[in-house]
Design a protein around this motif. Structure first.
Motif, short mmCIF file in Angstrom:
data_model
loop_
_atom_site.label_atom_id
_atom_site.label_comp_id
_atom_site.label_asym_id
_atom_site.label_seq_id
_atom_site.Cartn_x
_atom_site.Cartn_y
_atom_site.Cartn_z
N GLY A 1 2.98 -10.29 -1.57
CA GLY A 1 3.76 -9.11 -1.93
C GLY A 1 3.32 -7.87 -1.18
O GLY A 1 2.32 -7.87 -0.46
N GLU A 2 4.12 -6.81 -1.37
CA GLU A 2 3.82 -5.55 -0.70
C GLU A 2 2.44 -5.05 -1.13
O GLU A 2 2.12 -5.05 -2.31
CB GLU A 2 4.89 -4.52 -1.05
CG GLU A 2 6.27 -4.93 -0.55
CD GLU A 2 7.38 -4.22 -1.34
OE1 GLU A 2 7.27 -3.02 -1.55
OE2 GLU A 2 8.34 -4.93 -1.73
N GLU A 3 1.65 -4.64 -0.14
CA GLU A 3 0.30 -4.11 -0.38
C GLU A 3 -0.67 -5.15 -0.95
O GLU A 3 -1.71 -4.79 -1.50
CB GLU A 3 0.35 -2.87 -1.30
CG GLU A 3 1.23 -1.74 -0.79
CD GLU A 3 0.66 -1.05 0.44
OE1 GLU A 3 -0.50 -1.34 0.81
OE2 GLU A 3 1.37 -0.24 1.05
N ALA A 4 -0.34 -6.42 -0.79
CA ALA A 4 -1.24 -7.47 -1.30
C ALA A 4 -2.62 -7.38 -0.64
O ALA A 4 -3.63 -7.78 -1.22
CB ALA A 4 -0.63 -8.85 -1.07
#
Lengths: 381, 381
Positions: A13-16
């Motif tokens: 996911g975003e910013e994982a």
């Protein structure tokens, strides 16, 4: 028949990437070797990972020297740095090349010897140190796979190393990273994903657990590869292709691959060419060759790519699938022939010999002779 | 949004139990505590596992005292036996009950304290010893899940323990084990599988990685649950239901569950009833309640169970799904009401209170009030 399936823990996911430090803490590691390449470092992704490590009070050593077709010496140098600096864990950040170097380093530091000793299937005996792989290209599937591909320049050979030990502890996939890839790299890695999904789906080692991943991966690529190549900023398409790559990785890591990859490794050992491009050129040729081995499966691929319902007209649907893959590669500007991709004066016999002995050939659905490979290479040239 | 997914290594197939010993060797364990229940031991499955351990020159201690709704004291006794005998690893053999006891023992021996301390989400801090779970019922999904359910008789409460640490290292599933289950148990565990798949699919924590597993699980249950209940020796149906259970387990372990399980845990804490039966009775009622929260997902379930193509007539398809689930439960002879299942003089208010605080309620797709639960329980009585 026994079905086996193995996958790392996945954080997607975003910013994982921000979860890297915390994840190493959970694995009980304090001092991390970061393996990457200069391009990825420049794009700022290693910096994000380092920020997360530092926030978790971990220390690290950087080794950002992985190259596009990573070689034995890069693995050896990385292992030496790991040992000299008393690291306890390995973090890979990048595409398949950087991640494969990172995984191979982890093999060497706990198993000793030379990386060439581990070529083939299940040669690694001792467990690896904790490993986390951050994928920034969404092509190779290396972040979830049992595979590492390392070039041995002495033998002009891409070695395929396959072992459960190579599945990282944790795979981190951040679709934002795909927004820094240019359209050429997006097309090449996207076609690599598609090749993974198709070869895994028709592999003789396919299982219900790999099928669901391969099918979903193809559905996503069918819908989102074109718009992803068209625009760097289409986040919906980037997310979908990141998931497609991940699911293709889960499929092929457990179902293994086939003749496309066996031949592509053979070519890649001899010539400095793009792995994704070679795959996409070979794919329709090998599909035509493999077609009679699994007509129902090729028919199902046809229903995915032609968005038509499956009927019993199997032959037609299978052929439609192959035409649809050609159209997709055309649409995103992939080269059509090995010649176009830069292959010069190919030694068909030598490459056929190497391909025939590649670990990926074992799971190809149709029996393959040396002559078959020579013919396929000529068709694709 | 961040998607997380975790699964054990999976070994699935006929005679997979024979790989138990070799698997523990790979995990580096020499002395194994085997946790099972008397019924499973009598059916000969523990013996097969012991044979495999012995062939691999491993030693073991047997603890075959797990019960249907396993209690705190069973966990405590097992942990004591583990420690006294200096075991290094835990093997669970059985259905959800035995596996949950095995997992809870593994928690206690490395984390100390009381098992009640770990109730809820992510309360386990130290890693567990190596664990392998052999599933013999194909219902609970415990062999792949982050869950363990233990009854605390002092509070008359089924505790839900959820943690990544509870995912075993290796899950072994041998469909042959299903051939010793009678039709009642096959029906109850099959309906439990279906409940897992449906609750995971409509969960607010569902992801593309859990969706593919949940959908495939439902497709298999739709096709094979009836014939599996009909015949002990239909190996094709047993294999399919074993895979359906495994895939539902992968789905709900990562997407968590919903109101059916929250209520079922509440009822199970108060009354000695079959978990699978309670689930199957509650399932259509909760589907009716949840329907407006995810009409598209319920419509998709409708297409699976009615083998019709999805159109935009969402409402109709969703309702069809609920009717189809009722038909399936009827066909395999499941009780229709909680009263029929043996529930006597239920205290709706108390059970609603407990269900509202169960970890599974968090991911239910529709907001739930205490009054809603009371109404649902009355409907199902």
């Amino acid at each position: 028949m026994i079905t086996k399936f193995i996958a790392p823990e996945i954080i997607f996911g975003e910013e994982a990437i921000q979860q890297t430090g915390e994840s190493f803490l959970r694995l009980g590691a304090q001092r991390v070797l970061i393996v990457s390449d200069p391009g990825v470092a420049e794009a700022g992704w290693t910096e994000k990972a380092i920020h997360s490590l530092t926030e978790a009070s971990l220390t690290y050593i950087s080794y950002f020297e992985a190259t596009t077709n990573p070689q034995v010496k890069e693995v050896e140098k990385g292992a030496q740095i790991y040992i000299e600096n008393e690291c306890e864990a390995v973090l890979g950040v990048g595409g398949g090349s950087a991640l494969d170097v990172a995984k191979a380093i982890a093999v060497l530091v706990n198993n000793g010897g030379r990386i060439e000793d581990y070529e083939g299937i299940d040669k690694i005996n001792k467990p690896l140190p904790p490993t986390i792989m951050i994928s920034t290209t969404s092509g190779s599937g290396s972040e979830v796979s049992q595979f590492a591909i390392i070039l041995d320049p002495a033998r002009k050979k891409k070695m395929t190393i396959v072992s459960k030990s190579l599945v990282p502890d944790i795979a981190i996939v951040d679709p934002f990273t795909l927004m820094t890839k240019d359209s050429l790299l997006t097309a090449a890695t996207g076609l690599d994903v598609l090749t993974h999904a198709i070869e895994a789906y028709v592999s003789v080692a396919a299982t219900p657990l790999t099928d669901v991943q391969a099918i979903r991966s193809m559905e996503l690529a069918e819908r989102y590869l074109r718009p992803s190549v068209a625009s760097k900023t289409n986040l919906e398409a980037k997310k979908a292709m990141a998931m497609s790559s991940l699911q293709a990785g889960l499929a092929f890591s457990n179902a293994i691959l086939g003749a496309v990859h066996a031949m592509s490794h053979a070519i890649g050992g001899q010539y400095e060419l793009s792995h994704g491009e070679i795959n996409s050129i070979l794919l329709p040729h090998v599909m035509e060759f493999n077609f009679i081995a699994a007509p129902e499966r090729f028919a199902h691929i046809g229903t995915i790519f032609c968005k038509q319902e499956y009927s019993d007209r199997r032959i037609d649907y299978g052929r439609t699938a192959i035409a649809a893959i050609r159209n997709l590669a055309d649409d995103i500007g992939a080269p059509k022939t090995l010649r176009e991709a830069g292959l010069k004066k190919p030694d068909y016999e030598l490459m056929a010999d190497i391909a025939l002995n590649d670990a990926c050939m074992v799971t190809n659905p149709r029996d393959v002779t040396k002559k078959d490979i020579e013919q396929l290479l000529q068709n694709a040239y």
